[in-house]
Design a protein around this motif. Structure first.
Motif, PDB file in Angstrom:
ATOM      1  N   GLU A  37       0.853  -1.065  -0.004  1.00  0.00           N
ATOM      2  CA  GLU A  37      -0.082  -0.120   0.116  1.00  0.00           C
ATOM      3  C   GLU A  37       0.633   1.275   0.056  1.00  0.00           C
ATOM      4  N   ARG A  38       1.927   1.113   0.612  1.00  0.00           N
ATOM      5  CA  ARG A  38       2.751   2.371   0.586  1.00  0.00           C
ATOM      6  C   ARG A  38       3.136   2.885  -0.728  1.00  0.00           C
ATOM      7  N   ILE A  39       3.657   1.744  -1.729  1.00  0.00           N
ATOM      8  CA  ILE A  39       4.032   2.181  -2.869  1.00  0.00           C
ATOM      9  C   ILE A  39       2.812   2.127  -3.886  1.00  0.00           C
ATOM     10  N   SER A  40       1.722   1.853  -3.665  1.00  0.00           N
ATOM     11  CA  SER A  40       0.679   1.905  -4.606  1.00  0.00           C
ATOM     12  C   SER A  40       0.055   3.266  -4.831  1.00  0.00           C
ATOM     13  N   GLY A  41       0.139   4.091  -4.086  1.00  0.00           N
ATOM     14  CA  GLY A  41      -0.397   5.369  -4.440  1.00  0.00           C
ATOM     15  C   GLY A  41      -1.661   5.644  -3.964  1.00  0.00           C
ATOM     16  N   ILE A  42      -2.077   4.634  -3.132  1.00  0.00           N
ATOM     17  CA  ILE A  42      -3.882   4.827  -2.599  1.00  0.00           C
ATOM     18  C   ILE A  42      -3.607   5.887  -1.545  1.00  0.00           C
ATOM     19  N   LEU A  43      -2.645   5.998  -0.623  1.00  0.00           N
ATOM     20  CA  LEU A  43      -2.405   6.690   0.466  1.00  0.00           C
ATOM     21  C   LEU A  43      -2.531   8.367   0.075  1.00  0.00           C
ATOM     22  N   ASP A  44      -1.761   8.281  -1.102  1.00  0.00           N
ATOM     23  CA  ASP A  44      -1.653   9.818  -1.595  1.00  0.00           C
ATOM     24  C   ASP A  44      -3.334  10.192  -2.115  1.00  0.00           C
ATOM     25  N   LYS A  45      -3.801   9.278  -2.645  1.00  0.00           N
ATOM     26  CA  LYS A  45      -5.171   9.531  -3.249  1.00  0.00           C
ATOM     27  C   LYS A  45      -6.093   9.798  -2.247  1.00  0.00           C
ATOM     28  N   ILE A  46      -6.159   9.046  -0.879  1.00  0.00           N
ATOM     29  CA  ILE A  46      -6.972   9.275   0.182  1.00  0.00           C
ATOM     30  C   ILE A  46      -6.632  10.767   0.904  1.00  0.00           C
ATOM     31  N   ASN A  47      -5.419  11.008   1.032  1.00  0.00           N
ATOM     32  CA  ASN A  47      -5.061  12.323   1.778  1.00  0.00           C
ATOM     33  C   ASN A  47      -5.561  13.396   0.648  1.00  0.00           C
ATOM     34  N   PHE A  48      -5.445  13.343  -0.497  1.00  0.00           N
ATOM     35  CA  PHE A  48      -5.948  14.469  -1.083  1.00  0.00           C
ATOM     36  C   PHE A  48      -7.474  14.444  -1.014  1.00  0.00           C
ATOM     37  N   LEU A  49      -8.214  13.388  -1.144  1.00  0.00           N
ATOM     38  CA  LEU A  49      -9.701  13.459  -0.883  1.00  0.00           C
ATOM     39  C   LEU A  49      -9.846  14.039   0.124  1.00  0.00           C
ATOM     40  N   LYS A  50      -9.225  13.802   1.320  1.00  0.00           N
ATOM     41  CA  LYS A  50      -9.791  14.027   2.689  1.00  0.00           C
ATOM     42  C   LYS A  50      -9.658  15.624   2.932  1.00  0.00           C
ATOM     43  N   GLN A  51      -8.487  16.191   2.146  1.00  0.00           N
ATOM     44  CA  GLN A  51      -8.616  17.684   1.906  1.00  0.00           C
ATOM     45  C   GLN A  51      -9.808  18.295   1.387  1.00  0.00           C
ATOM     46  N   GLN A  52     -10.433  17.699   0.681  1.00  0.00           N
ATOM     47  CA  GLN A  52     -11.464  18.267  -0.098  1.00  0.00           C
ATOM     48  C   GLN A  52     -12.966  17.927   0.300  1.00  0.00           C
ATOM     49  N   HIS A  53     -13.128  16.806   1.063  1.00  0.00           N
ATOM     50  CA  HIS A  53     -14.415  16.156   1.295  1.00  0.00           C
ATOM     51  C   HIS A  53     -14.328  15.389   2.581  1.00  0.00           C
ATOM     52  N   ARG A  54     -15.460  15.108   3.255  1.00  0.00           N
ATOM     53  CA  ARG A  54     -15.645  14.215   4.171  1.00  0.00           C
ATOM     54  C   ARG A  54     -15.320  12.770   3.662  1.00  0.00           C
ATOM     55  N   THR A  55     -14.427  12.089   3.787  1.00  0.00           N
ATOM     56  CA  THR A  55     -14.147  10.903   3.256  1.00  0.00           C
ATOM     57  C   THR A  55     -14.095   9.586   4.253  1.00  0.00           C
ATOM     58  N   TYR A  56     -14.821   8.651   3.450  1.00  0.00           N
ATOM     59  CA  TYR A  56     -14.809   7.147   4.436  1.00  0.00           C
ATOM     60  C   TYR A  56     -14.057   6.248   3.489  1.00  0.00           C
TER      61      TYR A  56
END
Length: 319
Positions: A37-56
């Motif tokens: 997961e660290r190298i997949s990019g999913i954490l970057d995507k989630i962090n970006f979404l959290k800055q814009q919306h309430r994210t689950y």
């Protein structure tokens, strides 16, 4: 994923025996693990979404989503997902980070509900108050795929495919790609891309990837520029075009390849940093054995062996 070893015995009648030797040791350290997961990019995507919306988030090791829902049986898991989505307030973003059935069946035994992308997508796409805004049907370095949804009660007036057809595309193709009889992915994928976009009704213009003057013909800054790595990328960026997508740029992510043909004005690494999105052909071992820049930008093409794409392939493999 597996190495095919041939033994040949020459004695009057030639007999060929085949056996398969699995080589999963290269990827066992990544599939369904925190490292993947660290190298997949999913954490970057989630962090970006959290800055814009309430994210689950549902699914994952480091995502705070957990895999509890996938430990339920099919009917119960799907019902629980619907209950959770109903409880989420309007305007929410939901990230489903789902174990891919192929890798899960090999490495993970405790999960009972392992939906395929098609199964999950079909269940979600017609929900009245949810829109699918992003997805990747292929697996990433952690052996998972994702679907991102936005809860919005407004009516859906247009479907994503129809929306895509409203765009104008400029495809910067590998010049040899016009010949579909070549069984070379980096050639024929360019032509197949033009055909696929045309079939959905989009307006498509094809340009040679080394023809910088072709950019003079692009009038609308909202047009989508997509194609193979080449000098067009930097030139388009410097002229103010932002919708730049690299399509099958490289199978191994060199920062530089040392080729004037591909890098006359910018290295491959520089082109990757410029573009907004990357669609790449790649085998699973390559994804796990080499680091690649900005992993949140990447999506994968899993081609397999398709005679429609590669009509001159020499061997026939049965799935």
């Amino acid at each position: 994923m597996m190495r095919i070893i041939r033994k040949s015995f020459a004695f009057r009648k030639k007999k060929i025996e085949w056996r398969c030797e699995h080589r999963f040791h290269l990827i066992q350290g990544y599939i369904n693990t925190e490292e993947g997961e660290r190298i997949s990019g999913i954490l970057d995507k989630i962090n970006f979404l959290k800055q814009q919306h309430r994210t689950y988030i549902i699914g994952g090791k480091l995502t705070e989503g957990g895999d509890e829902i996938f430990q339920l049986h099919y009917e119960i898991g799907l019902l629980r997902l619907q209950e959770l989505m109903n409880e989420m307030p309007e305007g929410s973003i939901l990230v489903l980070y789902v174990p891919h059935p192929f890798w899960t069946s090999i490495f993970v035994q405790e999960l009972k509900w392992i939906p395929t992308f098609t199964e999950l997508f079909e269940n979600l796409k017609n929900l009245i108050n949810w829109r699918i805004i992003q997805y990747s049907s292929s697996f990433d370095a952690a052996g998972r795929y994702f679907i991102v949804l936005h809860k919005n009660a407004r009516p859906k007036n247009i479907y994503p495919l129809a929306n895509l057809a409203l765009n104008t595309f400029h495809v910067f193709y590998f010049s040899e790609g016009a010949n579909l009889t070549l069984s070379r992915s980096n050639y024929s994928l360019s032509a197949h891309l033009c055909n696929a976009l045309s079939k959905i009704g989009a307006r498509v213009y094809a340009h040679d990837m080394v023809d910088i003057k072709a950019i003079d013909k692009i009038r609308n800054e909202d047009d989508i520029l997509i194609g193979h790595v080449g000098p067009w990328v930097k030139e388009a960026h410097e002229r103010g075009f932002e919708n730049i997508i690299l399509y099958n740029p490289v199978n191994r992510w060199y920062s530089a390849r040392g080729s004037d043909y591909f890098e006359s004005n910018a290295t491959i690494g520089e082109q990757l940093s410029i573009c907004k999105f990357i669609i790449a052909q790649s085998g699973s071992v390559w994804r796990l054995s080499q680091e690649y820049p900005s992993p949140e930008k990447w999506r994968w093409i899993d081609l397999g062996i398709d005679q429609a794409l590669f009509p001159r392939r020499k061997r026939k493999f049965n799935a």
